[in-house]
Design a protein around this motif. Sequence first.
Motif, PDB file in Angstrom:
ATOM      1  N   TYR A   4      21.686  37.018  93.554  1.00 21.84           N
ATOM      2  CA  TYR A   4      21.323  36.337  95.104  1.00 21.84           C
ATOM      3  C   TYR A   4      22.694  35.392  95.248  1.00 21.84           C
ATOM      4  CZ  TYR A   4      16.553  37.458  95.183  1.00 21.84           C
ATOM      5  OH  TYR A   4      15.667  38.048  94.660  1.00 21.84           O
ATOM      6  N   VAL A   7      25.419  37.565  98.610  1.00 21.70           N
ATOM      7  CA  VAL A   7      23.899  36.881  99.397  1.00 21.70           C
ATOM      8  C   VAL A   7      24.516  35.783 100.434  1.00 21.70           C
ATOM      9  CG1 VAL A   7      21.894  36.693 100.293  1.00 21.70           C
ATOM     10  CG2 VAL A   7      22.416  38.235  98.863  1.00 21.70           C
ATOM     11  N   TRP A 187      13.072  48.150 103.795  1.00 22.47           N
ATOM     12  CA  TRP A 187      12.999  47.071 103.284  1.00 22.47           C
ATOM     13  C   TRP A 187      12.882  45.817 102.866  1.00 22.47           C
ATOM     14  CZ3 TRP A 187      17.404  49.107 100.882  1.00 22.47           C
ATOM     15  CH2 TRP A 187      17.877  50.143 101.797  1.00 22.47           C
ATOM     16  N   ALA A 234      17.308  42.249 106.313  1.00 24.14           N
ATOM     17  CA  ALA A 234      18.528  42.356 104.955  1.00 24.14           C
ATOM     18  C   ALA A 234      19.480  42.628 105.050  1.00 24.14           C
ATOM     19  CB  ALA A 234      17.274  43.285 103.940  1.00 24.14           C
ATOM     20  N   VAL A 238      21.415  42.332  99.832  1.00 22.07           N
ATOM     21  CA  VAL A 238      20.111  42.757  99.427  1.00 22.07           C
ATOM     22  C   VAL A 238      19.580  43.959  99.525  1.00 22.07           C
ATOM     23  CG1 VAL A 238      17.795  41.946 100.659  1.00 22.07           C
ATOM     24  CG2 VAL A 238      19.302  40.562 100.183  1.00 22.07           C
ATOM     25  N   GLN A 239      20.179  45.070 100.959  1.00 24.44           N
ATOM     26  CA  GLN A 239      19.290  46.289 100.990  1.00 24.44           C
ATOM     27  C   GLN A 239      19.994  47.124  99.636  1.00 24.44           C
ATOM     28  OE1 GLN A 239      21.506  47.356 104.347  1.00 24.44           O
ATOM     29  NE2 GLN A 239      19.930  46.532 105.535  1.00 24.44           N
ATOM     30  N   ASP A 241      20.806  46.165  96.488  1.00 27.58           N
ATOM     31  CA  ASP A 241      19.936  45.263  95.161  1.00 27.58           C
ATOM     32  C   ASP A 241      18.304  46.551  95.756  1.00 27.58           C
ATOM     33  OD1 ASP A 241      19.054  43.440  92.803  1.00 27.58           O
ATOM     34  OD2 ASP A 241      17.533  43.220  94.273  1.00 27.58           O
ATOM     35  N   THR A 242      18.241  46.592  96.694  1.00 30.20           N
ATOM     36  CA  THR A 242      16.803  47.392  96.567  1.00 30.20           C
ATOM     37  C   THR A 242      16.996  48.626  95.654  1.00 30.20           C
ATOM     38  OG1 THR A 242      16.155  45.951  98.075  1.00 30.20           O
ATOM     39  CG2 THR A 242      14.686  48.022  97.669  1.00 30.20           C
TER      40      THR A 242
END
Length: 289
Positions: A4, A7, A187, A234, A238-239, A241-242
């Motif tokens: 994170y 981010v 997401w 997102a 984050v995208q 990482d998803t």
Amino acid sequence: MRRYIPVVILNAMLLLAVIYILAPKEETRVHFGKEQEILNLTSDITIMEDSLYLEYERYVTTLQTDCEHISRCEPSNDAGYDICIDSAYVPTQPCLVYSFGSHFHFGFENDVYRRYNCEIHTFDPSMPIAGHRIPEGINFHLIGLSDFDHKSIFGWNMKTLSSIRTLLNHNSKVLDILKIDIEGDEWKAIPQILASVSNKYIKQLVIEIHFGRRTNGLKKDGFMSYMHNYWGDANPFVQLDTLKQLDKHGFKIFRSYKNKRAKLQLHYSNENIVFTMHVVSLKNTNIST
């Protein structure tokens, strides 16, 4: 926690840029240095985003597993979806298919029903049923997929995959195919699916991925016009990482193709063109077959 940190850095940089832009200006020559600093900061953010777009495209176009027999359901164009029909993954009765996002286009579902005679449920809360014909063999629901159960700002009925499976009495049933094309809300939905037991019941997952910033139509030069906000609210860290979490949970990419209309021109890369939407087919390599 480490994943994170980027981010937080990106959000902080964006916040600093906004604060400076909105702050009252006094004398131009006094703030010239600051204006140069904000230009440099904006450039740094753009360079960072360029690198994330490149990393995304490399990731989704790299196959992670094999499928010997691939079948395209629906016509061979942007509207089609590829599924694996190797012996361990081919839908066999009694089979179950969920399809999220339709706009009352049922080509994919019709093809799956014709070939495999599965129980098919299609979900889309964005348009009323009145005036539309639901084809034979398809159960249609005015429900959307999300990360928690709620009514959206549009009044749509949104539910998690777990809640939907409970509602339809499918908790003990395997989902042979889960298709998701929900305009960036993947997401929100995917992390919840991976965090629940539902992911253990999914054999195949087909997703149209919307990466980075939202689009706002084609420009005259043939490139997409991009907005300031991100798909699914997102940011690209984050995208990405998803997507990597899907791999960690056993969902491996065996097919990927781009949406040729979703073309973005980068600013600071030698690879000056990327595509920001792909349809990706994954199979669950952990599921018992």
